[in-house]
Design a protein around this motif. Structure first.
Motif, PDB file in Angstrom:
ATOM      1  N   SER A 189      26.489  -3.442   5.260  1.00  0.00           N
ATOM      2  CA  SER A 189      25.076  -3.572   4.955  1.00  0.00           C
ATOM      3  C   SER A 189      24.286  -4.006   6.189  1.00  0.00           C
ATOM      4  O   SER A 189      23.110  -4.311   6.082  1.00  0.00           O
ATOM      5  CB  SER A 189      24.853  -4.536   3.798  1.00  0.00           C
ATOM      6  OG  SER A 189      25.355  -5.796   4.112  1.00  0.00           O
ATOM      7  N   TRP A 190      24.948  -4.045   7.326  1.00  0.00           N
ATOM      8  CA  TRP A 190      24.246  -4.343   8.576  1.00  0.00           C
ATOM      9  C   TRP A 190      24.541  -3.245   9.577  1.00  0.00           C
ATOM     10  O   TRP A 190      25.647  -2.719   9.631  1.00  0.00           O
ATOM     11  CB  TRP A 190      24.726  -5.684   9.152  1.00  0.00           C
ATOM     12  CG  TRP A 190      24.305  -6.849   8.322  1.00  0.00           C
ATOM     13  CD1 TRP A 190      25.045  -7.439   7.348  1.00  0.00           C
ATOM     14  CD2 TRP A 190      23.068  -7.535   8.363  1.00  0.00           C
ATOM     15  NE1 TRP A 190      24.333  -8.459   6.783  1.00  0.00           N
ATOM     16  CE2 TRP A 190      23.113  -8.545   7.389  1.00  0.00           C
ATOM     17  CE3 TRP A 190      21.920  -7.394   9.131  1.00  0.00           C
ATOM     18  CZ2 TRP A 190      22.044  -9.407   7.159  1.00  0.00           C
ATOM     19  CZ3 TRP A 190      20.872  -8.260   8.911  1.00  0.00           C
ATOM     20  CH2 TRP A 190      20.935  -9.252   7.928  1.00  0.00           C
ATOM     21  N   SER A 191      23.555  -2.935  10.369  1.00  0.00           N
ATOM     22  CA  SER A 191      23.762  -1.969  11.446  1.00  0.00           C
ATOM     23  C   SER A 191      23.558  -2.704  12.754  1.00  0.00           C
ATOM     24  O   SER A 191      22.445  -3.141  13.057  1.00  0.00           O
ATOM     25  CB  SER A 191      22.774  -0.822  11.288  1.00  0.00           C
ATOM     26  OG  SER A 191      22.421  -0.295  12.536  1.00  0.00           O
ATOM     27  N   LEU A 192      24.644  -2.880  13.477  1.00  0.00           N
ATOM     28  CA  LEU A 192      24.569  -3.621  14.731  1.00  0.00           C
ATOM     29  C   LEU A 192      24.640  -2.636  15.889  1.00  0.00           C
ATOM     30  O   LEU A 192      25.590  -1.872  15.984  1.00  0.00           O
ATOM     31  CB  LEU A 192      25.726  -4.616  14.796  1.00  0.00           C
ATOM     32  CG  LEU A 192      25.672  -5.661  15.913  1.00  0.00           C
ATOM     33  CD1 LEU A 192      26.279  -6.952  15.426  1.00  0.00           C
ATOM     34  CD2 LEU A 192      26.392  -5.208  17.144  1.00  0.00           C
ATOM     35  N   GLN A 193      23.644  -2.632  16.712  1.00  0.00           N
ATOM     36  CA  GLN A 193      23.611  -1.666  17.809  1.00  0.00           C
ATOM     37  C   GLN A 193      23.265  -2.357  19.106  1.00  0.00           C
ATOM     38  O   GLN A 193      22.428  -3.257  19.128  1.00  0.00           O
ATOM     39  CB  GLN A 193      22.540  -0.608  17.549  1.00  0.00           C
ATOM     40  CG  GLN A 193      22.883   0.341  16.449  1.00  0.00           C
ATOM     41  CD  GLN A 193      21.854   1.438  16.323  1.00  0.00           C
ATOM     42  OE1 GLN A 193      20.989   1.592  17.179  1.00  0.00           O
ATOM     43  NE2 GLN A 193      21.958   2.181  15.247  1.00  0.00           N
ATOM     44  N   PHE A 194      23.910  -1.873  20.157  1.00  0.00           N
ATOM     45  CA  PHE A 194      23.516  -2.306  21.493  1.00  0.00           C
ATOM     46  C   PHE A 194      22.464  -1.348  22.019  1.00  0.00           C
ATOM     47  O   PHE A 194      22.579  -0.142  21.859  1.00  0.00           O
ATOM     48  CB  PHE A 194      24.720  -2.297  22.430  1.00  0.00           C
ATOM     49  CG  PHE A 194      25.568  -3.510  22.308  1.00  0.00           C
ATOM     50  CD1 PHE A 194      25.107  -4.728  22.777  1.00  0.00           C
ATOM     51  CD2 PHE A 194      26.813  -3.454  21.721  1.00  0.00           C
ATOM     52  CE1 PHE A 194      25.887  -5.860  22.656  1.00  0.00           C
ATOM     53  CE2 PHE A 194      27.589  -4.588  21.588  1.00  0.00           C
ATOM     54  CZ  PHE A 194      27.125  -5.787  22.063  1.00  0.00           C
ATOM     55  N   GLU A 195      21.467  -1.909  22.636  1.00  0.00           N
ATOM     56  CA  GLU A 195      20.493  -1.055  23.280  1.00  0.00           C
ATOM     57  C   GLU A 195      20.476  -1.377  24.753  1.00  0.00           C
ATOM     58  O   GLU A 195      20.891  -2.452  25.148  1.00  0.00           O
ATOM     59  CB  GLU A 195      19.114  -1.265  22.648  1.00  0.00           C
ATOM     60  CG  GLU A 195      18.931  -0.361  21.453  1.00  0.00           C
ATOM     61  CD  GLU A 195      17.871  -0.854  20.522  1.00  0.00           C
ATOM     62  OE1 GLU A 195      16.830  -1.298  21.010  1.00  0.00           O
ATOM     63  OE2 GLU A 195      18.106  -0.812  19.307  1.00  0.00           O
ATOM     64  N   ARG A 196      19.947  -0.464  25.514  1.00  0.00           N
ATOM     65  CA  ARG A 196      19.986  -0.591  26.974  1.00  0.00           C
ATOM     66  C   ARG A 196      21.407  -0.944  27.407  1.00  0.00           C
ATOM     67  O   ARG A 196      21.625  -1.951  28.081  1.00  0.00           O
ATOM     68  CB  ARG A 196      19.062  -1.691  27.468  1.00  0.00           C
ATOM     69  CG  ARG A 196      17.677  -1.630  26.873  1.00  0.00           C
ATOM     70  CD  ARG A 196      16.884  -2.793  27.350  1.00  0.00           C
ATOM     71  NE  ARG A 196      15.648  -2.894  26.596  1.00  0.00           N
ATOM     72  CZ  ARG A 196      14.852  -3.935  26.647  1.00  0.00           C
ATOM     73  NH1 ARG A 196      15.144  -4.954  27.409  1.00  0.00           N
ATOM     74  NH2 ARG A 196      13.750  -3.956  25.951  1.00  0.00           N
ATOM     75  N   GLY A 197      22.355  -0.173  26.983  1.00  0.00           N
ATOM     76  CA  GLY A 197      23.743  -0.488  27.279  1.00  0.00           C
ATOM     77  C   GLY A 197      24.141  -1.688  26.463  1.00  0.00           C
ATOM     78  O   GLY A 197      24.321  -1.586  25.273  1.00  0.00           O
TER      79      GLY A 197
END
Lengths: 276, 524
Positions: A225-233
């Motif tokens: 139920s969570w979307s964990l994303q890295f941005e800018r690498g």
């Protein structure tokens, strides 16, 4: 999201489509400072925005030193004049779950919910319609309380519990490392813990009492139920809730920068189990 | 006495110090050194209200003892993802790489590249959009695409959020004729596959006939609705997606009506990987790339709007066929721009859709499923058995350039919310439209300029909760009747009776035979 440096911090959630217009940024910069001094808040958070059909609500929260205990929620439609929202009681929150559809943008609007109720017993039972009206202002307060309880998160160790039981921001919090930031167990629900008490002594043995006094995201149901994303690498972590679409928390690994904001319609995503 | 007293104090001091200097048996450090280290650190750094964080400082000091500051590996290559992405994106900023010696011969050729920064400026006023840096990167990525494909028209369609990665979507049109080459190859491959399949089927049938006649089901699937040709209907534009600006653009396949129909019945999050399967009920024909394409088609059809009068139909082209919706329009050169006040009028009559409505069939122009049956040669028997289905009612949608006022309400909710970008300085405000049907779809207009954008999860709004369609009813079993019913076991009496009867019959037969034989004997 901390109101200090809001115009800088809001850029961290821009990639989720959350931005403020220059006019709103300018207005918030002025009005939130006044809000803080007039209400003698220790800190003011820009909580987010609830989108209505005709108008949007901007939400701010003022807190005292103990950030968990005392919290006041205010709303504004023009980013300048702020009105205090009532405290969301248990009954208010239960009834406002019955309201369906989008917020209108008018705080005095009343949602109506009709329910068929059985009166009498046995064969004499007759069905009667019961209408419950829910004021939009109350619903707004309840939804905000719900979102805070369901999804408001902070990085682990950003807050500590002092020996006297106060929850204060941790001065020596230096940010999560990149590898920590990639794990859901490094983020905690900022609410009175629920699952923590159900853990066994063995599980609690390794915990730091001052830091691990909150529930982690790892045990959330349903999984995913969570979307964990890295941005800018790996320069920025965005944690998006799929339960309350529109809730975004960010953290810059290795720094004290963290925060969260909600910009959405104020409706819970009940379809989540089908969508994963 | 005095000396003794001082001696006693010294003694105590020495005792205390020696106690503090005693090393811990488990960690090997002693408190004296540790305190002096912590205090030195505090006096060096001078933090505010130090007493509050003393414990943490002490802990940090202890911890730092175990981490080695000496980096034994010189010139360690930092392979964090941040660096990797920066390396990828650096290529965006390079100018032609110097491979072409000529210094940009671009002599005023009209480039299809849109002015993203200008659009960003307008959208930002409305509080919509993405970070400026992100948009610059997208802009550069689009520029790369323009350089590498023969494109006539490019537009930044929007961003679709996924659970693992996000999609940036670009909407393009190829230059006339350039696209076919790529297309043909694909088609050929497809045909080959199909023929291969057919061959396989035929072979299978032959084998079956040789061995045994297995019963064949009467059911014939309804004819597959053909997908629309490129440059028409739902496949009018071509879409490219990428996960991060700077990474390669990937072309999405053309959408088929079956995919659009299936996409209407499911609600799934995008993962961010184009090749991931879509696990759903009813099953979706294709993978995530197809689902993404179907959703893009639906969103475009629902939310791409322009101010009334910006586009007009070509005048000289007479309506050729009755009911055949016109699908061509051109930019109206005489368009002067609509006033902002009219644009934000809640009547919504000054905005029109400029993308064709998708019919329930999944196509923009209706395709008659029966016509094919008539052409096909069918067995006469079958024709007799099956009643010819009635001529289906053609599905009709609103024609192109229909005003938004014709849009349906979503359960008492207006489909669009018009806004002014600023209430404080309305003279210079722009008109903004927010879609309520597809949350995340926006449009702005100011003067002669307008643009649409979508930033969201790619799902349609509905007040009610999603409930998946019911599973099909369980297939009926073989009709129960005489031949498959289980009979009761006969009792002993019945068996005996049957036995007797059989014996009698046998005897009778024997007798008859004997009688015959006798007769034969007599004859002889």
């Amino acid at each position: 999201m901390d109101s200090e440096g809001l115009h800088l911090n809001i850029d961290y959630v821009g990639s989720s489509g959350v931005i403020l217009s220059p006019e709103q940024k300018a207005a918030l910069q002025t009005s939130l400072i006044i809000l803080k001094s007039e209400n003698k808040f220790h800190k003011v958070y820009f909580w987010g925005k609830i989108l209505g059909v005709k108008d949007d609500y901007f939400i701010a929260q003022g807190v005292s030193c103990d950030e968990m205990a005392e919290k006041k929620t205010l709303y504004s439609k023009d980013c300048v004049n702020w009105g205090l929202l009532p405290f969301a009681t248990k009954t208010m929150r239960d009834t406002s779950k019955l309201a369906k559809g989008r917020f209108t943008g008018d705080p005095s609007y009343e949602f109506e919910h009709t329910e068929m109720k059985k009166v009498g017993e046995g064969e004499d039972a007759t069905e009667e319609e019961e209408t419950i009206s829910i004021k939009e202002e109350d619903r707004l307060a309840s939804v905000i309380a719900d979102i805070d309880e369901d999804v408001r998160i902070v990085p682990r160790a950003a807050f500590v519990k002092s020996p006297t039981g106060e929850v204060i921001s941790n001065r020596s919090f230096e940010g999560l490392t990149v590898s920590e930031a990639a794990k859901l167990c490094s983020y905690m629900h900022f609410r009175e813990p629920i699952q923590l008490h159900e853990k066994t002594l063995l599980q609690r043995a390794d915990m730091d009492k001052a830091i691990d006094f909150l529930d982690t995201l790892e045990e959330d149901i349903p999984k995913g139920s969570w979307s964990l994303q890295f941005e800018r690498g790996s320069g920025l972590v965005s944690v998006r809730s799929l339960l309350w679409l529109g809730y975004v928390a960010y953290h810059v690994p290795g720094t004290k920068n963290y925060g969260s904001v909600y910009v959405g319609t104020g409706e819970k995503n009940m379809d989540l189990p089908f969508m994963l | 006495m005095e000396t003794e007293g001082t001696n006693a104090k010294d003694q105590q001091f020495i005792h205390a110090k020696s106690y503090l200097l005693k090393s811990s048996t488990s960690t090997g450090i002693n408190l004296y050194d540790h305190l002096s280290k912590v205090l030195t650190k505090i006096l060096d750094e001078r933090p505010e209200n130090v007493v509050d964080i003393f414990e943490d400082l002490s802990k940090d000091t202890k911890r730092s003892k175990f981490t080695s500051k000496v980096d034994t590996v010189q010139n360690k290559i930092d392979q964090s993802t941040e660096v990797a992405l920066a390396q990828v994106q650096r290529r965006l900023y390079s100018k032609g790489d110097g491979e072409e010696g000529e210094p940009e011969p671009e002599e005023e050729v009209e480039t299809p590249l849109p002015n993203i920064m200008e659009l960003c400026f307008y959208f930002e006023q409305a509080g919509i959009g993405l970070n400026r840096e992100e948009l610059i990167r997208i802009w550069l990525a689009l520029k790369n695409m323009v350089d590498s494909y023969p494109l006539q028209d490019v537009r930044f369609w929007g961003k679709i959020l996924g659970t693992e990665q996000n999609y940036y979507v670009a909407e393009v049109e190829y230059r006339e004729g350039e696209e076919e080459e790529e297309e043909e190859e694909e088609v050929e491959e497809h045909q080959e596959e199909e023929t291969a399949e057919k061959d396989a089927d035929e072979e299978g049938e032959e084998e079956e006939q040789e061995e045994d006649d297995t019963p064949k089901p009467d059911y014939k699937p309804p004819p597959e609705i053909p997908k629309e040709e490129n440059k028409t209907g739902a496949n009018k534009k071509i879409y490219f997606v990428c996960n991060d600006p700077g990474k390669p653009w990937q072309r999405l396949p053309a959408v088929t009506p079956a995919q659009i129909q299936a996409a209407r019945h499911i609600k799934k999050f995008f993962t961010g990987r184009l090749d991931s399967p879509v696990v759903s009920y009813p099953p979706f024909p294709g993978n995530e790339a197809n689902y993404l394409r179907a959703q893009i088609a639906r969103i475009s059809a629902g939310t791409h709007i322009s101010p009334l009068g910006y586009y007009s139909f070509e005048e000289d082209e007479e309506e050729e066929e009755e009911g055949d919706a016109r699908d061509n329009f051109q930019i109206n050169v005489d368009y002067e721009g609509t006033s902002v006040r009219e644009l934000v009028d809640p009547g919504l009559s000054s905005w029109v859709h400029h993308v064709q409505h998708i019919l329930p069939q999944g196509r923009c122009t209706w395709w008659n499923p029966v016509q094919k049956n008539e052409d096909e040669f069918e067995d006469e028997e079958e024709e007799e058995e099956r009643e010819e289905p009635d001529e289906p009612e053609p599905e009709v949608g609103p024609p192109l350039l229909t005003p938004l006022s014709e849009d349906h309400d979503i359960m008492n909710l207006p489909p669009w919310t018009p806004r002014l970008s600023s209430n404080l300085i309305p003279q210079y405000a722009i008109a903004v439209m927010h879609s309520n049907l597809w949350p995340g779809a926006h449009a702005f207009a100011s003067g002669r300029k307008f643009q649409n954008i979508y930033i969201g999860w790619g799902h349609k709004y509905s007040q009610d909760n999603y409930s998946p369609p019911q599973t099909a009813p369980v297939q009926e079993e073989f009709p129960s009747g005489q031949e498959i019913a289980e009979g009761e076991d006969p009792t002993v009496e019945e068996e005996n009776a049957l036995k007797n009867a059989q014996e009698e019959a046998m005897e009778a037969a024997e007798e008859a035979e004997e009688a015959d034989e006798d007769e034969d004997d007599d004859d002889n």
